[in-house]
Design a protein around this motif. Structure first.
Motif, short mmCIF file in Angstrom:
data_model
loop_
_atom_site.label_atom_id
_atom_site.label_comp_id
_atom_site.label_asym_id
_atom_site.label_seq_id
_atom_site.Cartn_x
_atom_site.Cartn_y
_atom_site.Cartn_z
N LYS A 133 1.09 -1.13 -0.05
CA LYS A 133 -0.04 -0.18 -0.17
C LYS A 133 0.93 1.84 -0.34
O LYS A 133 0.74 2.51 -0.01
N TRP A 134 1.93 1.45 0.60
CA TRP A 134 2.95 2.72 0.77
C TRP A 134 3.07 2.93 -1.06
O TRP A 134 3.78 4.04 -1.59
N SER A 135 3.95 1.54 -1.23
CA SER A 135 4.85 2.16 -2.70
C SER A 135 3.63 2.37 -3.94
O SER A 135 3.38 3.17 -4.37
N ARG A 136 2.25 1.18 -3.88
CA ARG A 136 1.22 1.92 -4.76
C ARG A 136 0.53 3.05 -4.11
O ARG A 136 0.68 4.20 -5.43
N ALA A 137 0.84 3.78 -2.81
CA ALA A 137 0.17 5.04 -2.50
C ALA A 137 1.06 6.29 -3.68
O ALA A 137 1.23 7.24 -4.14
N ARG A 138 2.89 5.98 -3.73
CA ARG A 138 3.66 6.98 -4.09
C ARG A 138 3.09 6.91 -5.36
O ARG A 138 4.47 8.09 -6.12
N ILE A 139 3.80 5.53 -6.36
CA ILE A 139 3.52 5.70 -7.38
C ILE A 139 2.17 6.28 -7.98
O ILE A 139 1.88 7.21 -8.46
N GLU A 140 1.08 6.41 -7.22
CA GLU A 140 -0.20 6.97 -7.27
C GLU A 140 -0.07 7.94 -7.75
O GLU A 140 -0.22 9.00 -8.71
N LEU A 141 -0.05 8.69 -6.14
CA LEU A 141 1.03 10.50 -6.36
C LEU A 141 1.30 10.41 -7.68
O LEU A 141 1.13 12.33 -8.09
N GLN A 142 2.98 10.20 -7.90
CA GLN A 142 3.37 10.63 -8.76
C GLN A 142 3.26 10.75 -10.11
O GLN A 142 2.61 11.11 -11.20
N LEU A 143 2.29 9.61 -10.20
CA LEU A 143 0.94 8.93 -11.68
C LEU A 143 0.28 10.64 -11.90
O LEU A 143 0.18 11.02 -12.84
N GLN A 144 -0.54 10.92 -10.73
CA GLN A 144 -1.16 12.10 -10.47
C GLN A 144 -1.37 13.50 -11.10
O GLN A 144 -1.22 14.41 -11.35
N GLN A 145 0.55 13.17 -10.68
CA GLN A 145 1.45 14.28 -10.74
C GLN A 145 1.67 14.65 -11.99
O GLN A 145 1.84 15.78 -12.26
N TRP A 146 2.45 13.65 -12.44
CA TRP A 146 2.08 14.08 -13.91
C TRP A 146 1.63 13.96 -14.96
O TRP A 146 1.52 14.43 -16.18
N PHE A 147 0.43 13.49 -14.82
CA PHE A 147 -0.78 13.38 -15.55
C PHE A 147 -1.69 13.67 -15.40
O PHE A 147 -2.84 13.78 -16.39
N GLY A 148 -2.56 14.22 -14.34
CA GLY A 148 -3.54 14.80 -13.82
C GLY A 148 -4.15 14.10 -13.53
O GLY A 148 -5.54 13.59 -13.13
N VAL B 46 -4.69 8.44 -12.34
CA VAL B 46 -3.40 7.24 -12.74
C VAL B 46 -4.02 7.08 -14.66
O VAL B 46 -5.34 6.85 -14.62
N PRO B 47 -3.46 6.74 -15.22
CA PRO B 47 -4.21 5.92 -16.73
C PRO B 47 -4.31 4.64 -16.39
O PRO B 47 -3.36 4.15 -15.22
N ASP B 48 -5.31 3.87 -17.44
CA ASP B 48 -5.33 2.83 -16.88
C ASP B 48 -4.29 1.99 -17.89
O ASP B 48 -3.90 0.70 -17.00
N PHE B 49 -3.18 2.68 -18.47
CA PHE B 49 -1.62 1.42 -18.23
C PHE B 49 -0.80 3.16 -18.77
O PHE B 49 -0.98 3.75 -19.53
N LEU B 50 0.57 2.15 -18.87
CA LEU B 50 2.26 3.13 -18.79
C LEU B 50 2.26 2.91 -19.64
O LEU B 50 2.83 1.78 -19.37
N LEU B 51 2.67 3.39 -20.95
CA LEU B 51 3.71 2.97 -21.39
C LEU B 51 5.58 3.50 -22.04
O LEU B 51 5.13 4.35 -21.53
N THR B 52 6.28 2.83 -21.57
CA THR B 52 8.13 3.60 -21.50
C THR B 52 8.79 2.87 -22.40
O THR B 52 8.50 1.99 -22.70
N PHE B 53 9.60 3.75 -22.89
CA PHE B 53 10.32 3.97 -24.27
C PHE B 53 11.80 4.02 -23.61
O PHE B 53 11.75 5.47 -23.09
N ASP B 54 12.55 3.62 -23.78
CA ASP B 54 13.96 3.68 -23.55
C ASP B 54 14.24 4.82 -24.60
O ASP B 54 14.41 4.84 -26.40
N ALA B 55 14.75 6.16 -24.17
CA ALA B 55 14.98 7.29 -24.48
C ALA B 55 16.03 7.27 -25.78
O ALA B 55 15.89 7.64 -27.24
N HIS B 56 17.04 6.56 -26.22
CA HIS B 56 18.25 6.39 -26.65
C HIS B 56 17.88 5.90 -27.86
O HIS B 56 18.32 6.01 -28.87
N TYR B 57 16.80 4.31 -27.44
CA TYR B 57 16.66 4.11 -28.50
C TYR B 57 15.91 4.50 -29.76
O TYR B 57 15.96 5.17 -31.05
N ALA B 58 14.98 5.18 -29.20
CA ALA B 58 13.62 6.12 -29.47
C ALA B 58 14.28 7.66 -30.28
O ALA B 58 14.14 7.95 -31.94
#
Length: 135
Positions: A13-28, A30-42
């Protein structure tokens, strides 16, 4: 090079709450899915390779299905989302749109276009239970 994950992990619950807060700060929210890409490859891949990677990761995101193949829903009527593994449909779609090289499956396409390395007759002679009839 890419990763698809559910918006919130099933962590403690603590790590989930931390991640939820971070996602809300980033995206406003919590998205249903989160896609992450390697910046160097991109930064070094071609446009077609990047599109194929994005679509590949999107194929992992989807609505869950029941035992009859119908879409699942939650009690409140919202879709029940889940992650999907790799399947042939995904590879066919990405290869059709971006090509085997961009999709990273050139070796698979080349192998499919060659005759089998082990013939049916060879398999039949190895084990009598593999094939009842030898070609």
């Amino acid at each position: 090079m890419g990763q698809c994950e559910m918006g919130l992990p099933p962590a403690g619950k603590w790590s989930r709450a931390r991640i939820e807060l971070q996602l809300q700060q980033w995206f406003g929210g919590v998205p249903d899915f989160l896609l992450t890409f390697d910046a160097h490859y991109a930064s070094v891949c071609s446009d077609a390779e990047f599109c194929a990677l994005v679509e590949h990761e999107l194929y992992h995101a989807g609505q869950e299905r029941d035992q009859y193949g119908a879409p699942k829903f939650r009690r409140d009527g919202s879709p029940a989302f889940g992650l999907r593994g790799h399947d042939v449909e995904e590879f066919v779609g990405v290869v059709r749109r971006y090509g085997a090289d961009a999709a990273g499956v050139r070796a698979l396409v080349d192998a499919a276009n060659r005759p089998p390395e082990i013939s049916r007759a060879s398999i039949g002679h190895i084990s009598g239970t593999c094939q009842l009839r030898v070609a």
